[in-house]
Design a protein around this motif. Structure first.
Motif, short mmCIF file in Angstrom:
data_model
loop_
_atom_site.label_atom_id
_atom_site.label_comp_id
_atom_site.label_asym_id
_atom_site.label_seq_id
_atom_site.Cartn_x
_atom_site.Cartn_y
_atom_site.Cartn_z
N LEU A 153 0.56 -0.80 0.34
CA LEU A 153 -0.47 0.00 -0.32
C LEU A 153 1.06 1.13 0.19
O LEU A 153 1.70 1.61 1.05
N ALA A 173 1.50 4.80 0.36
CA ALA A 173 0.75 6.33 1.64
C ALA A 173 1.81 6.55 2.00
O ALA A 173 2.74 6.68 1.92
N PHE A 217 -3.33 7.97 0.50
CA PHE A 217 -1.82 7.14 -0.65
C PHE A 217 -1.70 7.73 -1.65
O PHE A 217 -1.87 8.86 -1.83
#
Length: 160
Positions: free
Chosen positions: A29, A31, A89
């Motif tokens: 992810l 971010a 994000f």
């Protein structure tokens, strides 16, 4: 009375948020910490968006003022005390990206934040999916504000 000066995010909050970003990246992810400490003036500017100031984000015939950004005016947000961050994000070009609220990656990010001791805004009645905070022994923002204005930032931060 002049506003007290807080010049940083609390070190415990920053450490936890940095750990969230690192763990999120390990989970594929992308971010980053988008915002943290906010002055009272900045908080009021954000509070006005979608209410008294047109927010181009979300503006439509049905919503001529656009999206409301926050439900918290100045000194009603943990951001004002250096005790909150927004983690958002990033897309493949490293631009900030807010997926739709139904996207399951928000839940995964929230779970990671909770692992590191942060309270996640995604669990609230009025969801604030990017928001993470650490209150420690402080129960309310009013308690935090009163402590900050009467006893100072050192006392306030000692409660976290």
């Amino acid at each position: 009375m002049t506003d007290p000066i807080i010049s940083a995010i609390h070190p415990k909050v920053l450490d936890a948020a940095s750990a969230v970003v690192t763990e999120a990246r390990m989970r594929k992810l992308s971010a980053g910490i988008h915002s943290g400490l906010r002055t009272a003036e900045k908080q009021n500017e954000l509070y006005a968006l979608g209410r008294t100031v047109v927010n181009p984000n979300g503006k439509s015939e049905d919503k001529p003022m656009g999206n409301v950004v926050t439900n918290a005016p100045a000194w009603k947000s943990w951001h004002n005390f250096g005790l909150a961050v927004d983690i958002v994000f990033k897309d493949e070009k490293n631009n900030w990206w807010w997926p739709d609220a139904s996207n399951l990656i928000w839940g995964e990010l929230g779970f990671v934040g909770e692992i590191f001791g942060l309270e996640w805004g995604g669990r609230w009645k009025f969801e604030d999916l990017p928001h993470f905070q650490m209150r420690g022994r402080l129960k309310t923002v009013d308690e935090a504000r009163n402590m900050l204005f009467t006893e100072g930032v050192e006392k306030l931060w000692s409660m976290v």
